[in-house]
Design a protein around this motif. Structure first.
Motif, PDB file in Angstrom:
ATOM      1  N   ASP A  75       0.825  -1.198   0.000  1.00  0.00           N
ATOM      2  CA  ASP A  75       0.000   0.000   0.000  1.00  0.00           C
ATOM      3  C   ASP A  75       0.858   1.245   0.000  1.00  0.00           C
ATOM      4  O   ASP A  75       0.453   2.283  -0.499  1.00  0.00           O
ATOM      5  CB  ASP A  75      -0.924  -0.006   1.225  1.00  0.00           C
ATOM      6  CG  ASP A  75      -2.040  -1.020   1.067  1.00  0.00           C
ATOM      7  OD1 ASP A  75      -2.625  -1.386   2.098  1.00  0.00           O
ATOM      8  OD2 ASP A  75      -2.307  -1.438  -0.061  1.00  0.00           O
ATOM      9  N   LYS A  80       1.708   1.221  -8.150  1.00  0.00           N
ATOM     10  CA  LYS A  80       0.976  -0.041  -8.172  1.00  0.00           C
ATOM     11  C   LYS A  80       0.554  -0.276  -9.610  1.00  0.00           C
ATOM     12  O   LYS A  80       0.343   0.666 -10.363  1.00  0.00           O
ATOM     13  CB  LYS A  80      -0.276   0.042  -7.287  1.00  0.00           C
ATOM     14  CG  LYS A  80      -0.013   0.456  -5.864  1.00  0.00           C
ATOM     15  CD  LYS A  80      -1.324   0.679  -5.113  1.00  0.00           C
ATOM     16  CE  LYS A  80      -1.064   1.383  -3.796  1.00  0.00           C
ATOM     17  NZ  LYS A  80      -2.319   1.713  -3.085  1.00  0.00           N
ATOM     18  N   GLN A 115      -0.390   3.039 -11.597  1.00  0.00           N
ATOM     19  CA  GLN A 115      -0.840   4.150 -10.757  1.00  0.00           C
ATOM     20  C   GLN A 115       0.306   4.652  -9.904  1.00  0.00           C
ATOM     21  O   GLN A 115       1.010   3.871  -9.255  1.00  0.00           O
ATOM     22  CB  GLN A 115      -1.991   3.689  -9.853  1.00  0.00           C
ATOM     23  CG  GLN A 115      -2.541   4.774  -8.939  1.00  0.00           C
ATOM     24  CD  GLN A 115      -3.794   4.325  -8.219  1.00  0.00           C
ATOM     25  OE1 GLN A 115      -4.725   3.825  -8.839  1.00  0.00           O
ATOM     26  NE2 GLN A 115      -3.818   4.502  -6.915  1.00  0.00           N
TER      27      GLN A 115
ATOM     28  N   LEU B  66      -9.038 -10.110  -7.190  1.00  0.00           N
ATOM     29  CA  LEU B  66      -7.838  -9.283  -7.148  1.00  0.00           C
ATOM     30  C   LEU B  66      -7.367  -9.062  -5.718  1.00  0.00           C
ATOM     31  O   LEU B  66      -8.134  -9.160  -4.768  1.00  0.00           O
ATOM     32  CB  LEU B  66      -8.100  -7.927  -7.809  1.00  0.00           C
ATOM     33  CG  LEU B  66      -8.510  -7.935  -9.282  1.00  0.00           C
ATOM     34  CD1 LEU B  66      -8.755  -6.501  -9.746  1.00  0.00           C
ATOM     35  CD2 LEU B  66      -7.451  -8.600 -10.143  1.00  0.00           C
ATOM     36  N   ASP B  68      -5.612  -6.458  -2.761  1.00  0.00           N
ATOM     37  CA  ASP B  68      -5.985  -5.096  -2.355  1.00  0.00           C
ATOM     38  C   ASP B  68      -5.372  -4.036  -3.268  1.00  0.00           C
ATOM     39  O   ASP B  68      -6.058  -3.106  -3.717  1.00  0.00           O
ATOM     40  CB  ASP B  68      -5.533  -4.842  -0.908  1.00  0.00           C
ATOM     41  CG  ASP B  68      -6.435  -5.537   0.097  1.00  0.00           C
ATOM     42  OD1 ASP B  68      -6.218  -5.356   1.313  1.00  0.00           O
ATOM     43  OD2 ASP B  68      -7.355  -6.258  -0.327  1.00  0.00           O
ATOM     44  N   TYR B  69      -4.059  -4.135  -3.529  1.00  0.00           N
ATOM     45  CA  TYR B  69      -3.411  -3.079  -4.310  1.00  0.00           C
ATOM     46  C   TYR B  69      -3.923  -3.076  -5.755  1.00  0.00           C
ATOM     47  O   TYR B  69      -3.956  -2.027  -6.409  1.00  0.00           O
ATOM     48  CB  TYR B  69      -1.888  -3.232  -4.266  1.00  0.00           C
ATOM     49  CG  TYR B  69      -1.322  -4.347  -5.118  1.00  0.00           C
ATOM     50  CD1 TYR B  69      -1.208  -5.644  -4.617  1.00  0.00           C
ATOM     51  CD2 TYR B  69      -0.898  -4.116  -6.418  1.00  0.00           C
ATOM     52  CE1 TYR B  69      -0.694  -6.666  -5.392  1.00  0.00           C
ATOM     53  CE2 TYR B  69      -0.385  -5.136  -7.198  1.00  0.00           C
ATOM     54  CZ  TYR B  69      -0.289  -6.410  -6.689  1.00  0.00           C
ATOM     55  OH  TYR B  69       0.218  -7.426  -7.443  1.00  0.00           O
ATOM     56  N   GLU B  70      -4.359  -4.253  -6.250  1.00  0.00           N
ATOM     57  CA  GLU B  70      -4.906  -4.298  -7.606  1.00  0.00           C
ATOM     58  C   GLU B  70      -6.280  -3.645  -7.663  1.00  0.00           C
ATOM     59  O   GLU B  70      -6.628  -2.984  -8.657  1.00  0.00           O
ATOM     60  CB  GLU B  70      -4.987  -5.743  -8.084  1.00  0.00           C
ATOM     61  CG  GLU B  70      -3.628  -6.390  -8.322  1.00  0.00           C
ATOM     62  CD  GLU B  70      -3.740  -7.853  -8.703  1.00  0.00           C
ATOM     63  OE1 GLU B  70      -4.402  -8.617  -7.958  1.00  0.00           O
ATOM     64  OE2 GLU B  70      -3.155  -8.252  -9.723  1.00  0.00           O
ATOM     65  N   ASP B  72      -7.150  -1.142  -5.816  1.00  0.00           N
ATOM     66  CA  ASP B  72      -6.885   0.298  -5.806  1.00  0.00           C
ATOM     67  C   ASP B  72      -6.762   0.829  -7.234  1.00  0.00           C
ATOM     68  O   ASP B  72      -7.302   1.881  -7.575  1.00  0.00           O
ATOM     69  CB  ASP B  72      -5.590   0.596  -5.041  1.00  0.00           C
ATOM     70  CG  ASP B  72      -5.805   0.638  -3.535  1.00  0.00           C
ATOM     71  OD1 ASP B  72      -4.830   0.443  -2.787  1.00  0.00           O
ATOM     72  OD2 ASP B  72      -6.951   0.857  -3.112  1.00  0.00           O
ATOM     73  N   VAL B  73      -6.059   0.094  -8.075  1.00  0.00           N
ATOM     74  CA  VAL B  73      -5.794   0.551  -9.441  1.00  0.00           C
ATOM     75  C   VAL B  73      -7.012   0.310 -10.334  1.00  0.00           C
ATOM     76  O   VAL B  73      -7.425   1.181 -11.110  1.00  0.00           O
ATOM     77  CB  VAL B  73      -4.562  -0.162 -10.024  1.00  0.00           C
ATOM     78  CG1 VAL B  73      -4.229   0.383 -11.407  1.00  0.00           C
ATOM     79  CG2 VAL B  73      -3.369   0.008  -9.105  1.00  0.00           C
TER      80      VAL B  73
END
Lengths: 439, 100
Positions: A75, A80, A115, B66, B68-70, B72-73
């Motif tokens: 995070d 990312k 991102q 997916l 978590d970070y995926e 986000d995107v």
């Protein structure tokens, strides 16, 4: 004597009591020792169990700390990324008097999303297809940088899908499109603009229970080409005139959406071409969608007009001299004054994993004079393949049945009837099968 | 007469005291820790928004697809496509990341 007897009796009784008490105490003492020993053993057992629980908890805490550290690291990373996309393959049978049927290798469209922190997203989609000649074609569908200014404003730079209407920007991926092909007049060779290179400002604004959405853009605009007017993003503008447009939509609730689209390009003629007037292009459109539970009902309407491109004007016929880069010669390509109109209405409903779909649409290309009509016939003979422009109206009815192996793996079968009022084109029926995968 | 406290009472009292002490010790160790990041109200809003807005265009896909970070995107990509307000997109992210 009596007193002595009483004293002896009392002493004996006392001795007996003490003796029995002592005996009793000895028995209880033994029982007490045994109880204490039992309690000690139980205490030892419980201590061992507590130690085991302590050890397991310590291991779990360490594991939680490790996972949390990894999650925080991901995070907390500045960049990312996410790989998505879709692919499809199929089989098409065309009945137009010929015995044409083909397996289609379909296409592979990987989408890359990168991102940076929370505000910048770079996204790009490639399209890889196998041509009828067996060659591989690679195109960039879009390649754009999104900057999230705030909750209601995003700036977009680069090559982007045209925000006109719904289909091109949101519904064309094969795992989202309810049928194996695009509606009549939408997609390549139709009335719909496909892509643009330029700049957008877009976003959504909550309004009570509803949402108001907007997209406004400026770009290089359409340009003349071998197939007439080409509504795709060009990396280089041929003049100092830009195209402007946008879409505005209102969702009174999440299940219902109404949209209006506009686009205008003042002059698409190259700066180095001496033309008697501006070759302007204008478009307007409307769309709606109703999605609730298993129902998906939507429709779109597009209407556009082009003033034509000419170096000389003679009886309404226009001519545009275009240099053929491959052969090094200049050739005349007629781009007449033209009106386009395309619309469709689509209804789909899911029954468990099955989804029947009905779509009806019409695409009309209307040249404004007989000379324009003749010019367009000349244009239609260009080697543009199955999407070559024609003059007239196509009426297209498509009936499909989908099976959802998963929400993004769809098997489709559809039959299609295409009717043309252009005497140069034969009516045809198609059978289409497609397997699409969105990943 | 000597008044002797019943041994059974002593025995029972000792056992009860020991059990109470050990039970209390174990209960204090088993107390769950609270996650200060989770906002149940945001997750509930996100669940509703996910069900309503994501299906405007496509079938709903499982949150477990997916990491978590995926999400986000991916959700930011969808935010641009669907012109979702940013706070609505954040609610959807919270729901998906709590459900995968």
């Amino acid at each position: 004597m009596a007193r002595l007897h009483k004293l002896l009796g009392f002493s004996l009784t006392l001795a007996l009591l003490i003796g029995s008490g002592f005996a009793f105490a000895q028995e209880d003492s033994q029982a007490l020792r045994e109880d204490i020993k039992s309690l000690e053993e139980q205490l030892e057992t419980m201590k061992k169990r507590l130690d085991a629980i302590e050890s397991a908890k310590e291991h779990t805490d360490q594991r939680i700390e490790t996972v949390a550290r990894q999650a925080n690291a991901t995070d907390a990373a500045d960049t990312k990324w996410h790989l998505a996309g879709y692919a499809n393959a199929g089989f098409t049978v065309i009945d137009d008097g010929s015995d044409e049927n083909s397996f289609t290798a379909g296409q592979f469209n990987p989408m890359f999303h990168f991102q940076f922190r929370d505000n910048i997203l770079f996204e790009a989609e490639l399209e890889l297809t196998t041509t009828s000649e067996g060659e591989t074609e690679t195109e960039i569908e879009y390649s754009q940088v999104d900057y999230f200014v705030n909750d209601n404003l995003t700036l977009v730079f680069g090559k982007f899908l045209s925000p006109i209407g719904q289909f091109q920007e949101r519904l064309h991926p094969s795992w989202i499109n309810k049928l194996p092909n695009a509606p009549a007049g939408f997609g390549h060779g139709g009335a719909q603009p496909l892509t643009e290179i330029g700049f957008q400002a877009r976003g959504g604004i909550s309004a009570g229970n509803g949402i108001f959405t907007y997209t406004v853009f400026a770009g290089n605009g359409p340009q003349p080409g071998h197939d007439g007017l080409e509504l795709e993003g060009f990396g280089n503008d041929n003049n100092d005139d830009k195209a402007f447009g946008g879409r505005f939509a209102f969702l009174p609730n999440p299940n219902l959406e109404f949209g209006l689209s506009l686009m205008t390009a003042g002059d698409i003629a190259p700066d180095d071409l001496d033309t008697p007037g501006d070759a302007g292009y204008d478009l307007y459109g409307a769309d709606f969608a109703f999605t609730q539970g298993p129902w998906d009902v939507r429709g779109e309407f597009l209407s556009s007009e082009f003033d034509g491109l000419s170096t000389e004007e003679e009886h309404g016929k226009v001519a545009f001299w275009h240099k053929n880069e491959e052969e090094g010669e200049e050739e005349a390509i007629d781009i007449p004054q033209t009106d386009w109109q395309a619309w469709y209405l689509q209804v789909a409903r899911q029954f468990g994993s099955w989804e029947p779909v009905v779509r009806y649409g019409e695409f009309e290309l209307d040249a404004r004079s007989e000379d324009d009509h003749a010019a367009y016939l000349l244009l239609s003979k260009s080697p543009a393949g199955p999407d070559a422009p024609f003059v007239g109206t196509e009426k297209r009815l498509t009936l499909g049945l989908n099976y959802l192996f998963t929400p993004s793996v769809i098997g489709k079968i559809a039959i299609e009837d295409r009717g043309f009022d252009d005497e140069h084109l034969e009516d045809e029926q198609r059978l289409m099968l497609q397997l699409s995968y969105g990943f | 007469m000597i008044n002797i406290v019943p041994i059974q009472f002593l025995r029972r009292s000792a056992m009860v005291a020991m059990l109470l002490f050990s039970g209390a010790a174990m209960a204090s160790e088993a107390k769950p820790e609270e996650n200060p990041v989770v906002d149940p109200a945001q997750i509930a809003r996100g669940a509703q928004a996910w069900a309503q807005h994501c299906q405007r265009c496509h079938n709903l896909r499982s949150p477990s697809e997916l990491e978590d970070y995926e999400w986000d995107v991916s959700v930011n990509h969808m935010r641009v496509r669907a012109n979702l307000p940013g706070d609505l997109a954040e609610d959807i992210k919270a729901f998906l990341k709590s459900s995968n």
